[in-house]
Design an enzyme around this catalytic site. Sequence first.
Site: not given
Length: 393
Positions: A30, A83, A101, A173-174, A196-197, A248, A293
Amino acid sequence: MFLMDLQERNERLFYKLMIDNVEELLPVVYTPTVGEACQKYGSIFRRSQGLYISLKDKGRVLEVLRNWPEKSIQVIVVTDGERILGLGDLGCQGMGIPVGKLALYTALGGVRPSACLPITIDVGTNNEELLNDEFYIGLRQKRATGQEYTELLDEFMVAVKQNYGQKVLVQFEDFANHNAFTLLEKYKATHLVFNDDIQSKTSQEEGLIVSSRKDSIQPFKKLYAHEHEPVKDLLSAIKRPIILALSNPTSKSECTAEQAYSWSQVGRAIFGSGSPFDPVKYNDKLFVPAQANNAYIFPGFGLGVVTSGAIRVKDDMVLAAAEALAEQVTAEHFDKGLIYPPFSSIRKISANIAARVAVKAYDLGLASHLPRPKDLVKYAESCMYSPIYRSYR
């Protein structure tokens, strides 16, 4: 590269290694290492570890999904690579994030590896360096936007539900913020989705966004605006030195642990970071930086959703996961300066988070696994995948 090869060659051994050495190997699988892996993904690419769906697949996304060999999928992590961490648009090379993940969903949360599917939606990239890189593995075009983008995502979400049913958990995600909020809002009523962001406790608390700024802030932030006189002095806006340098990977962190402890005078700061930092000795005292995290949350959250048979995700379920984590921080941890429990006990933490998420799903009438187990912690533990080797002596 070694760990990904091991995962491909001997899955059980890979997860056994991960579980037994989680604190050492988490930064490799990760953040921060996964960020470097994504940047170099084209040049280290050996074989596909996830499923790529591109603009060229428009009109036959369901057919592409059906090419994946495993048919009983419970968790999908999907990105469009716009992103990636704090590194920006990495296009198709963002696949490292869903792969990493989902490895943690299994190692830390006990979701069966065969039930996990990493997906990258390839709509191009605006990263000129990648577009000119001979080893780039994605579409060599600028990012699709507007109707073309929306129609592909619509087709994908319909195909996911058609192929795997309404109880497959999809984690966005992202995605860039302008798409992340839109996608979550659009599909949360019809699909089992979360991000979860951008889902967290801030929805229930006041922050530094005041009502007088409503005309100048992004639409998704307006929800958090409240009546308060604008505070122009940063020192007046913060009342205690809690510093969360969350960007990160480590190279993008807003400040180091050492800077936080030294700048706050005699190590008064409570520090948390997105990527790991080594302990810091300051004035003859050892400070252990916390890693804020999301790997503490999403594996157990996913396990709770899957084991309860939840059909929708509500913000209260995400909040229950966060509260379950907070309750596992002991006075002993606080004495050491920790604000999170150690990752060495992450499987136990995940089981407790899963139980709390399941409780909330049952209370909200969203759980389909009936009858409701009497002891949800034990039930979660019993459902966890464990890479056990038999003892022959």
